[in-house]
Design an enzyme around this catalytic site. Structure first.
Site: not given
Ligand code: SAH
Length: 366
Positions: A182, A237-238, A356, A313, A142, A128, A115, A214, A139
């Site tokens: 990914g 992504s902290l 996200c 989200n 996610c 994106c 996607e 990211s 995670c």
């Molecule tokens: N693997 C990489 C690229 C993915 S970026 C990374 O972790 O950065 C996607 C972003 O959306 C990341 O910051 C991820 O942590 C965030 N994300 C994932 N699930 C989410 C959610 N349910 N709500 C908001 N942000 C989310």
């Protein structure tokens, strides 16, 4: 004239990665070639180097067949047809959100689904992209990682997400975020090749400063990336201010503890002179307490950075809930007060699950 085959096994071995070849290994996939590789390929076929530029430009204008390449001679087009192909993603569906965001579902040649999201901003159009089919990082909040990693995407598959969206929307893309499904830094070679392809003047001519990658914090790859692509924006992504919380929601944290991650981020800023972005998804009762946010402020003190607060989200499987927008506003105010620039991200496309963390391989639902 004797029929000339452009692609011998030899050439394939030198310049075509296995994933760029056809099952029968007869035709090479030009979509997966950098301009340098295409030049080599064209040179070996006895053609002038400028032909490579022409073909490359056509590919990035969205040509899927050699017949469309009208400034190439008919003879060359026939020759290309015999030995090469432009293997593109197939567009399965597009869902358009009320805010103009478009979520694209593409099918790869081997039947995987990925996607991408098209977003319109005041400063331009952004896509994106996904860097892998599925994700191995696991995670807990996610959706993209629910089914685990399927496979890495090739550079061409990453680039084609943008080329296809430009073609579909008729709009020029000026910005790229590698924030789809990914972990891009776990697919380093394809990622960097993709960056070269889209940055090339003959490709999409997108400035490296308009691209953001990211990562969930793969420290060794971050260091390499700072050396190789100092102009590309890095987002981390902290999502937590300490190992205790981070270990709970992001398994990668057990391998790369937060102190080491923050040290690597400071090093990144020193090396590149560029601001780093931290993404912090606000999860109610998990990482949004006063103590957590104070700890976050201490952690980031003095760093040239920006914090993107994203009220989580909804992902129905996770059972986790986002903080309210009100709480997000309070947190933003607190961080700003501590000198940490911060925004509460305006979510685009959440009504079509394109925000996200909402990208998932749920083809059955389409
Ligand atoms: N693997 C990489 C690229 C993915 S970026 C990374 O972790 O950065 C996607 C972003 O959306 C990341 O910051 C991820 O942590 C965030 N994300 C994932 N699930 C989410 C959610 N349910 N709500 C908001 N942000 C989310």
């Amino acid at each position: 004239m004797e029929k000339q085959h452009v692609c011998t096994e030899d050439i394939c071995d030198i310049i075509i990665p296995p994933e760029g070849r056809n099952e029968d290994m007869m035709k090479v996939n030009l979509m997966d070639m950098s301009l340098a590789e295409l030049s080599e390929f064209v040179g070996k076929a006895g053609e002038k180097p400028f032909r490579a530029k022409q073909i490359f430009q056509w590919i990035y204008r969205g040509a899927a067949t050699f017949d469309e390449m009208t400034d190439l001679s008919k003879a060359l087009r026939v020759k290309l047809e015999e030995s090469a192909e432009i293997k593109c993603l197939e567009k399965e569906t597009v869902q358009t959100s009320s805010d103009g965001t478009g979520k694209y579902l593409f099918r790869t040649h081997d039947g995987n689904f990925i996607e991408s999201v098209f977003m319109k901003y005041k400063y331009g159009n952004s896509v994106c992209i996904s860097s892998q089919a599925g994700c191995a990082m696991g995670c807990s909040f996610c959706a993209s990682g629910i089914g685990g990693l399927v496979r890495d995407l090739t550079a061409g598959e990453m680039a084609d997400q943008i080329v296809s969206i430009e073609k579909d929307t008729g709009e020029k893309i000026s910005h790229i975020v590698v924030m789809g499904t990914g972990e891009p830094l776990n697919n380093y070679d394809a990622l960097t090749k993709f960056l070269d392809m889209v940055h090339a003047e003959e490709g999409l001519n997108i400035g490296l400063r308009n691209i953001t990658v990211s990562t969930c914090g793969i420290i060794p790859a971050m260091k390499r990336f700072a050396d190789d692509y100092p102009q590309v924006n890095l987002a981390i992504s902290l999502h937590a201010p300490n190992d205790k919380i981070r270990n709970e929601i992001m398994p990668v944290s057990r391998q790369y503890p937060i102190d080491e991650l923050i040290a690597a981020c400071r090093e990144h800023v020193d090396k590149t002179g560029r601001r780093i972005t931290f993404e912090y998804a606000l999860i109610r009762g998990v990482n949004d307490s006063k103590e957590a946010i104070m700890q976050l402020a201490n952690l980031l003190r003095g760093m040239i950075c920006h914090v993107n607060l994203i009220p989580l989200n909804d992902i129905k499987e996770s059972g986790l809930r986002g903080s309210s927008r009100l709480r997000a506003g309070e947190i933003a105010e607190f961080l700003e007060g501590r000198g940490i620039p911060c925004t509460v991200r305006r979510e685009l496309g959440s009504d079509i699950d394109a925000a996200c963390g909402q990208l998932r391989l749920n083809r059955i639902e389409y």
